[in-house]
Design a protein around this motif. Structure first.
Motif, PDB file in Angstrom:
ATOM      1  N   LEU A 143     -22.050  31.292  38.234  1.00 26.09           N
ATOM      2  CA  LEU A 143     -20.806  31.564  37.504  1.00 26.09           C
ATOM      3  C   LEU A 143     -21.114  32.136  36.121  1.00 26.09           C
ATOM      4  O   LEU A 143     -20.553  33.163  35.716  1.00 26.09           O
ATOM      5  CB  LEU A 143     -19.999  30.256  37.389  1.00 26.09           C
ATOM      6  N   ARG A 144     -22.018  31.488  35.409  1.00 26.16           N
ATOM      7  CA  ARG A 144     -22.273  31.891  34.017  1.00 26.16           C
ATOM      8  C   ARG A 144     -22.789  33.314  33.933  1.00 26.16           C
ATOM      9  O   ARG A 144     -22.379  34.083  33.070  1.00 26.16           O
ATOM     10  CB  ARG A 144     -23.279  30.930  33.361  1.00 26.16           C
ATOM     11  N   ALA A 145     -23.699  33.658  34.838  1.00 27.95           N
ATOM     12  CA  ALA A 145     -24.288  34.995  34.789  1.00 27.95           C
ATOM     13  C   ALA A 145     -23.264  36.070  35.136  1.00 27.95           C
ATOM     14  O   ALA A 145     -23.450  37.229  34.769  1.00 27.95           O
ATOM     15  CB  ALA A 145     -25.473  35.071  35.754  1.00 27.95           C
ATOM     16  N   ARG A 146     -22.193  35.681  35.857  1.00 27.45           N
ATOM     17  CA  ARG A 146     -21.326  36.717  36.406  1.00 27.45           C
ATOM     18  C   ARG A 146     -19.849  36.508  36.123  1.00 27.45           C
ATOM     19  O   ARG A 146     -19.005  37.158  36.736  1.00 27.45           O
ATOM     20  CB  ARG A 146     -21.548  36.818  37.916  1.00 27.45           C
ATOM     21  N   VAL A 147     -19.527  35.656  35.170  1.00 31.85           N
ATOM     22  CA  VAL A 147     -18.101  35.382  34.926  1.00 31.85           C
ATOM     23  C   VAL A 147     -17.351  36.662  34.544  1.00 31.85           C
ATOM     24  O   VAL A 147     -16.198  36.852  34.943  1.00 31.85           O
ATOM     25  CB  VAL A 147     -17.913  34.242  33.893  1.00 31.85           C
ATOM     26  N   GLY A 148     -18.011  37.552  33.807  1.00 38.81           N
ATOM     27  CA  GLY A 148     -17.374  38.823  33.440  1.00 38.81           C
ATOM     28  C   GLY A 148     -17.072  39.675  34.662  1.00 38.81           C
ATOM     29  O   GLY A 148     -15.981  40.243  34.797  1.00 38.81           O
ATOM     30  N   ARG A 149     -18.038  39.777  35.545  1.00 39.16           N
ATOM     31  CA  ARG A 149     -17.835  40.533  36.789  1.00 39.16           C
ATOM     32  C   ARG A 149     -16.711  39.927  37.630  1.00 39.16           C
ATOM     33  O   ARG A 149     -15.917  40.640  38.242  1.00 39.16           O
ATOM     34  CB  ARG A 149     -19.126  40.537  37.618  1.00 39.16           C
ATOM     35  N   CYS A 202     -23.206  25.733  38.256  1.00 43.67           N
ATOM     36  CA  CYS A 202     -22.828  25.113  36.978  1.00 43.67           C
ATOM     37  C   CYS A 202     -22.179  23.761  37.222  1.00 43.67           C
ATOM     38  O   CYS A 202     -21.834  23.409  38.347  1.00 43.67           O
ATOM     39  CB  CYS A 202     -21.921  26.041  36.166  1.00 43.67           C
ATOM     40  N   SER A 203     -22.053  22.986  36.150  1.00 42.16           N
ATOM     41  CA  SER A 203     -21.443  21.665  36.233  1.00 42.16           C
ATOM     42  C   SER A 203     -19.945  21.772  35.958  1.00 42.16           C
ATOM     43  O   SER A 203     -19.472  22.753  35.384  1.00 42.16           O
ATOM     44  CB  SER A 203     -22.086  20.729  35.220  1.00 42.16           C
ATOM     45  N   ASP A 204     -19.214  20.747  36.364  1.00 38.49           N
ATOM     46  CA  ASP A 204     -17.780  20.699  36.072  1.00 38.49           C
ATOM     47  C   ASP A 204     -17.513  20.785  34.568  1.00 38.49           C
ATOM     48  O   ASP A 204     -16.497  21.334  34.140  1.00 38.49           O
ATOM     49  CB  ASP A 204     -17.179  19.391  36.615  1.00 38.49           C
ATOM     50  N   GLN A 205     -18.441  20.248  33.760  1.00 40.02           N
ATOM     51  CA  GLN A 205     -18.242  20.197  32.301  1.00 40.02           C
ATOM     52  C   GLN A 205     -18.112  21.590  31.682  1.00 40.02           C
ATOM     53  O   GLN A 205     -17.426  21.755  30.680  1.00 40.02           O
ATOM     54  CB  GLN A 205     -19.397  19.438  31.627  1.00 40.02           C
ATOM     55  N   ILE A 206     -18.787  22.575  32.255  1.00 38.80           N
ATOM     56  CA  ILE A 206     -18.718  23.908  31.641  1.00 38.80           C
ATOM     57  C   ILE A 206     -17.857  24.879  32.451  1.00 38.80           C
ATOM     58  O   ILE A 206     -17.830  26.077  32.173  1.00 38.80           O
ATOM     59  CB  ILE A 206     -20.131  24.504  31.438  1.00 38.80           C
ATOM     60  N   TRP A 207     -17.151  24.379  33.441  1.00 35.66           N
ATOM     61  CA  TRP A 207     -16.292  25.261  34.237  1.00 35.66           C
ATOM     62  C   TRP A 207     -15.211  25.881  33.345  1.00 35.66           C
ATOM     63  O   TRP A 207     -14.477  25.159  32.669  1.00 35.66           O
ATOM     64  CB  TRP A 207     -15.644  24.497  35.396  1.00 35.66           C
ATOM     65  N   PRO A 208     -15.077  27.187  33.310  1.00 33.81           N
ATOM     66  CA  PRO A 208     -14.144  27.837  32.371  1.00 33.81           C
ATOM     67  C   PRO A 208     -12.708  27.919  32.903  1.00 33.81           C
ATOM     68  O   PRO A 208     -12.226  29.001  33.240  1.00 33.81           O
ATOM     69  CB  PRO A 208     -14.764  29.228  32.200  1.00 33.81           C
ATOM     70  N   GLY A 247     -24.410  21.425  38.457  1.00 34.64           N
ATOM     71  CA  GLY A 247     -25.267  22.292  37.655  1.00 34.64           C
ATOM     72  C   GLY A 247     -26.465  22.797  38.437  1.00 34.64           C
ATOM     73  O   GLY A 247     -26.784  22.294  39.502  1.00 34.64           O
ATOM     74  N   GLN A 248     -27.100  23.826  37.948  1.00 33.90           N
ATOM     75  CA  GLN A 248     -28.358  24.363  38.483  1.00 33.90           C
ATOM     76  C   GLN A 248     -28.286  24.877  39.927  1.00 33.90           C
ATOM     77  O   GLN A 248     -28.631  26.004  40.203  1.00 33.90           O
ATOM     78  CB  GLN A 248     -29.481  23.343  38.367  1.00 33.90           C
ATOM     79  N   TRP A 249     -27.858  23.988  40.857  1.00 33.14           N
ATOM     80  CA  TRP A 249     -27.794  24.419  42.256  1.00 33.14           C
ATOM     81  C   TRP A 249     -26.413  24.170  42.842  1.00 33.14           C
ATOM     82  O   TRP A 249     -25.668  23.315  42.369  1.00 33.14           O
ATOM     83  CB  TRP A 249     -28.829  23.677  43.104  1.00 33.14           C
ATOM     84  N   ASN A 250     -26.105  24.951  43.858  1.00 35.18           N
ATOM     85  CA  ASN A 250     -24.874  24.788  44.635  1.00 35.18           C
ATOM     86  C   ASN A 250     -23.635  24.968  43.737  1.00 35.18           C
ATOM     87  O   ASN A 250     -23.678  25.739  42.798  1.00 35.18           O
ATOM     88  CB  ASN A 250     -24.856  23.441  45.354  1.00 35.18           C
ATOM     89  N   GLY A 251     -22.590  24.230  43.965  1.00 36.05           N
ATOM     90  CA  GLY A 251     -21.358  24.361  43.197  1.00 36.05           C
ATOM     91  C   GLY A 251     -20.365  25.256  43.922  1.00 36.05           C
ATOM     92  O   GLY A 251     -20.695  26.368  44.323  1.00 36.05           O
ATOM     93  N   THR A 264     -25.265  15.556  52.105  1.00 31.39           N
ATOM     94  CA  THR A 264     -23.805  15.589  52.015  1.00 31.39           C
ATOM     95  C   THR A 264     -23.304  15.149  50.640  1.00 31.39           C
ATOM     96  O   THR A 264     -22.112  15.226  50.366  1.00 31.39           O
ATOM     97  CB  THR A 264     -23.156  14.750  53.131  1.00 31.39           C
ATOM     98  N   LYS A 265     -24.226  14.701  49.786  1.00 33.94           N
ATOM     99  CA  LYS A 265     -23.841  14.393  48.403  1.00 33.94           C
ATOM    100  C   LYS A 265     -23.858  15.637  47.524  1.00 33.94           C
ATOM    101  O   LYS A 265     -23.339  15.620  46.409  1.00 33.94           O
ATOM    102  CB  LYS A 265     -24.801  13.349  47.808  1.00 33.94           C
ATOM    103  N   GLU A 266     -24.490  16.704  48.003  1.00 32.53           N
ATOM    104  CA  GLU A 266     -24.573  17.919  47.194  1.00 32.53           C
ATOM    105  C   GLU A 266     -23.199  18.600  47.090  1.00 32.53           C
ATOM    106  O   GLU A 266     -22.324  18.388  47.930  1.00 32.53           O
ATOM    107  CB  GLU A 266     -25.604  18.873  47.808  1.00 32.53           C
ATOM    108  N   ALA A 267     -23.050  19.432  46.070  1.00 32.23           N
ATOM    109  CA  ALA A 267     -21.752  20.059  45.781  1.00 32.23           C
ATOM    110  C   ALA A 267     -21.566  21.311  46.630  1.00 32.23           C
ATOM    111  O   ALA A 267     -21.815  22.435  46.183  1.00 32.23           O
ATOM    112  CB  ALA A 267     -21.647  20.394  44.298  1.00 32.23           C
ATOM    113  N   ARG A 268     -21.153  21.103  47.875  1.00 31.11           N
ATOM    114  CA  ARG A 268     -21.085  22.208  48.844  1.00 31.11           C
ATOM    115  C   ARG A 268     -19.740  22.306  49.542  1.00 31.11           C
ATOM    116  O   ARG A 268     -19.592  23.090  50.490  1.00 31.11           O
ATOM    117  CB  ARG A 268     -22.169  22.029  49.904  1.00 31.11           C
TER     118      ARG A 268
END
Length: 263
Positions: A11-17, A37-43, A60-64, A88-92
């Motif tokens: 998300l961070r690298a491509r939010v503009g796109r 990214c994490s929920d904390q920085i979701w725009p 953060g870091q992976w998945n999301g 199944t605990k991962e953010a998928r």
DNA sequence: ATGGTAGCGCTGCTA
């Protein structure tokens, strides 16, 4: 209504796109994967200014994964209700009701190497998804299960099946798990609507794969019969995979898959 | 040229 799934690869690298794409293509519902990214920085504000509600599930870091909607975003559910395994605990997984459609946004594990623990975990994740959908989805209503499945359903869904011998994404066990999802009463809408082979949705960053169209079809939309009947058009926006001149940021390695329905 | 491309986060892993 325009429904979209897109693995954005950060998300961070491509939010503009992503913003620009939304402005031009005006999706009603946009499901995205690999926000990294994490929920904390979701725009939330970025999408709000464009007229959208959004819900995100990520550590953060992976998945999301996220759902961005301008036709309602209700009864949001984040991940599996009772995750039994690490995978199944991962953010998928994230789900919401949007404009009369039961929308499920999924990011299926990659699997890495056939026979590895990651490959087995991928199959477990797909089994858990099937069990959840079995109890939670009414196939008679409007249902959309979309996202990066990391499975090419048919041999023609990769650029050269011989080069995928022994690799993930094309094995019988993965395809059987996908079939079990379809057996819930769902249809692979790109396949159903295609005149010949449906378009690829992913191309490796390396070796000029996009230019040579050495890609795969691994981003899918599974819809209930009732939503299939309302489906008018489905296409891959390959332009979003092109480098472009307006930004130095490379595109995602996936292109958006767009479904237009008349409800 | 014996890799290749990209993101994350800081060394190498994941895709």
């Amino acid at each position: 209504m325009r429904l979209v799934t897109w693995n954005v690869n950060s998300l961070r690298a491509r939010v503009g796109r992503i913003e620009n794409w939304i402005r031009v293509h005006e999706p009603d519902v946009l499901c995205i994967q690999e926000t990294k990214c994490s929920d904390q920085i979701w725009p939330f504000g970025v999408f709000q200014e464009l007229g959208y509600e959004s819900a995100h599930y990520g550590f953060g870091q992976w998945n999301g994964v996220a759902i961005i909607s301008k036709v309602g975003l209700d009864s949001v559910e984040y991940g599996f209700p009772e995750p039994k395994d690490e995978i199944t605990k991962e953010a998928r997984l994230i789900r919401a009701l949007c404009g009369g459609i039961d929308v499920w946004c999924v990011y299926v594990p990659n699997g890495r190497i056939v026979g590895s623990e990651y490959y087995e975990a991928k199959l477990v994740w797909l089994e858990e998804l099937k069990c959840l959908l079995e109890t939670r989805v009414d196939p008679k209503s409007h249902v959309l299960i979309c996202g990066d499945f990391n499975i090419a359903p048919l041999d023609t869904d990769v650029f050269d099946i011989q080069q995928f011998e022994g690799l993930t994404h094309v094995t019988q066990r993965e395809r059987s798990k996908l079939q079990e999802l379809l057996d819930l009463g769902l249809v692979d809408v790109a396949l159903a609507k295609a005149e010949d082979s449906p378009a690829f949705t992913w191309w490796d960053y390396r070796g000029g794969s996009f230019h040579k169209n050495f890609g795969m079809r691994i981003d899918l939309m599974l819809v209930s019969k009732s939503l299939l009947e309302k489906s008018e058009n489905i296409y891959v926006d390959r332009d979003a995979r092109k480098k472009g001149t307006d930004t130095a940021t490379p595109p995602s390695d996936h292109a958006p898959l767009v479904l237009e329905v008349s409800l």
